[in-house]
Design an enzyme around this catalytic site. Sequence first.
Site, mmCIF file in Angstrom:
data_model
loop_
_atom_site.group_PDB
_atom_site.id
_atom_site.type_symbol
_atom_site.label_atom_id
_atom_site.label_comp_id
_atom_site.label_asym_id
_atom_site.label_seq_id
_atom_site.Cartn_x
_atom_site.Cartn_y
_atom_site.Cartn_z
ATOM 1 C CG LEU A 291 -0.641 29.354 8.269
ATOM 2 C CD1 LEU A 291 -1.801 29.826 7.415
ATOM 3 C CD2 LEU A 291 0.506 28.919 7.376
ATOM 4 N N GLY B 153 0.581 6.995 -3.541
ATOM 5 C CA GLY B 153 0.824 5.586 -3.891
ATOM 6 C C GLY B 153 1.089 5.449 -5.375
ATOM 7 N NE ARG B 154 -3.714 7.148 -7.577
ATOM 8 C CZ ARG B 154 -4.654 8.091 -7.632
ATOM 9 N NH1 ARG B 154 -5.161 8.435 -8.785
ATOM 10 N NH2 ARG B 154 -5.059 8.678 -6.526
ATOM 11 C CG HIS C 79 2.534 7.355 2.006
ATOM 12 N ND1 HIS C 79 1.398 7.971 1.549
ATOM 13 C CD2 HIS C 79 2.251 6.030 2.023
ATOM 14 C CE1 HIS C 79 0.457 7.053 1.305
ATOM 15 N NE2 HIS C 79 0.966 5.871 1.580
ATOM 16 C CB SER D 133 -9.471 9.019 5.794
ATOM 17 O OG SER D 133 -9.410 7.666 5.388
ATOM 18 C CD1 TRP E 233 -8.364 3.871 11.154
ATOM 19 C CD2 TRP E 233 -6.314 3.235 11.782
ATOM 20 N NE1 TRP E 233 -7.886 4.798 12.067
ATOM 21 C CE2 TRP E 233 -6.632 4.420 12.467
ATOM 22 C CE3 TRP E 233 -5.057 2.639 12.009
ATOM 23 C CZ2 TRP E 233 -5.757 5.030 13.368
ATOM 24 C CZ3 TRP E 233 -4.191 3.244 12.912
ATOM 25 C CH2 TRP E 233 -4.543 4.424 13.577
ATOM 26 N NE ARG F 202 -0.182 2.254 -1.265
ATOM 27 C CZ ARG F 202 -1.009 3.023 -1.974
ATOM 28 N NH1 ARG F 202 -1.140 2.824 -3.267
ATOM 29 N NH2 ARG F 202 -1.728 3.954 -1.389
ATOM 30 C CG ASP G 1 -5.885 10.493 -3.423
ATOM 31 O OD1 ASP G 1 -5.185 9.630 -2.851
ATOM 32 O OD2 ASP G 1 -6.886 10.197 -4.115
HETATM 33 C C1 IPE Z 1 -8.356 10.397 0.983
HETATM 34 O O1 IPE Z 1 -7.635 9.632 0.094
HETATM 35 C C2 IPE Z 1 -7.679 10.412 2.320
HETATM 36 C C3 IPE Z 1 -6.432 11.170 2.411
HETATM 37 C C4 IPE Z 1 -5.899 11.860 1.445
HETATM 38 C C5 IPE Z 1 -5.794 11.125 3.700
HETATM 39 P P1 IPE Z 1 -7.944 8.087 -0.142
HETATM 40 O O2 IPE Z 1 -6.969 7.604 -1.157
HETATM 41 O O3 IPE Z 1 -7.989 7.367 1.156
HETATM 42 O O4 IPE Z 1 -9.420 8.127 -0.747
HETATM 43 P P2 IPE Z 1 -10.206 7.064 -1.603
HETATM 44 O O5 IPE Z 1 -10.062 5.730 -0.933
HETATM 45 O O6 IPE Z 1 -9.607 7.049 -2.973
HETATM 46 O O7 IPE Z 1 -11.616 7.572 -1.631
HETATM 47 C C1 IPE Z 2 -2.904 9.814 -0.195
HETATM 48 O O1 IPE Z 2 -2.260 9.090 -1.179
HETATM 49 C C2 IPE Z 2 -2.258 9.685 1.153
HETATM 50 C C3 IPE Z 2 -3.064 8.952 2.153
HETATM 51 C C4 IPE Z 2 -4.246 8.424 1.956
HETATM 52 C C5 IPE Z 2 -2.472 8.831 3.467
HETATM 53 P P1 IPE Z 2 -2.677 7.606 -1.471
HETATM 54 O O2 IPE Z 2 -1.846 6.690 -0.630
HETATM 55 O O3 IPE Z 2 -4.141 7.412 -1.338
HETATM 56 O O4 IPE Z 2 -2.241 7.450 -2.985
HETATM 57 P P2 IPE Z 2 -3.000 6.679 -4.121
HETATM 58 O O5 IPE Z 2 -4.388 7.241 -4.195
HETATM 59 O O6 IPE Z 2 -3.004 5.220 -3.745
HETATM 60 O O7 IPE Z 2 -2.188 6.947 -5.345
HETATM 61 MG MG MG Z 3 -5.677 7.624 -2.629
#
Ligand code: IPE
Ligand code: IPE
Ligand code: MG
Length: 239
Positions: free
Chosen positions: A125, A18-19, A32, A60, A64, A28, A15
């Site tokens: 692995l 995006g930030r 990724h 997740s 979507w 964003r 996670d």
């Molecule tokens: C969890 O991250 C899903 C993945 C890392 C694929 P999210 O960014 O979707 O989770 P929330 O929305 O902050 O709970």
């Molecule tokens: C996790 O990073 C990757 C996926 C959920 C696919 P995020 O995209 O959730 O990044 P933040 O949480 O917005 O920074």
């Molecule tokens: Mg996130």
Amino acid sequence: MSENKPPRHIAFIMDGNGRWAKMRNMPRENGHKEGAKTFRKVVDMCKDRGIDAITFYAFSSENWKRPKHEVDAIMLLFRDYLIDALDEIVKNDVRIVFLGDRTPLAQKLITLMDEVEQKSKNNKLLLNIAINYGGKQEIVTAVNKALKEGKTEITEEDIQNNLYTVLSGDPDLIVRTGGEIRISNYLIWQSAYSEFYFTDVLWPDFDEKELDKAIGAYMSRQRRFGGLAESGDLGGEKL
Ligand code: IPE
Ligand code: IPE
Ligand code: MG
């Protein structure tokens, strides 16, 4: 004092992509892209450390909800990884398995996933990639599979044996980057006795030093599985 051996199975919640991009005034999608590079590096690091199984949360069942262009960008990065993985199956010695409901994915992607699973199945692995994965959905699917087998009363074993993680078992350690302290529908059954490690480090910045910090934290903890430390037999899952 070290209490635990190194984890045999680590699960990551990748996670903060995006930030990471936002901090750099980038779209964003760039986050990724950088996150995908980190993922490849972390697979190699885990291989170097002799870990048996790793599980990554790539997308997740709730992701979507994001804008289509972001979902498309993630799926493209996933496809690129699979194409490379297919090329490097012998060299990498990684067995790739996908966790999640693949039915809504593009048919071409599903075909590629099948091919990767099939061709890597004798590798060492174990690499689980959770894509369109949700823990609640996984448990419901497992129950329905057991019912189809003719079960009328469902046991814990029925569920455990029908989860997507049937090959890897439960994770010893779950690492979440990006600062949120939550599970976000990840491995909710399998994490019943996992150790958790949360870090503010954003996924694209997660490196060797951070991985070793997480493993070190795990090794300094004592797992009791409901038992008593003094008894010497703490039980636990066998891989
Ligand atoms: C969890 O991250 C899903 C993945 C890392 C694929 P999210 O960014 O979707 O989770 P929330 O929305 O902050 O709970
Ligand atoms: C996790 O990073 C990757 C996926 C959920 C696919 P995020 O995209 O959730 O990044 P933040 O949480 O917005 O920074
Ligand atoms: Mg996130």
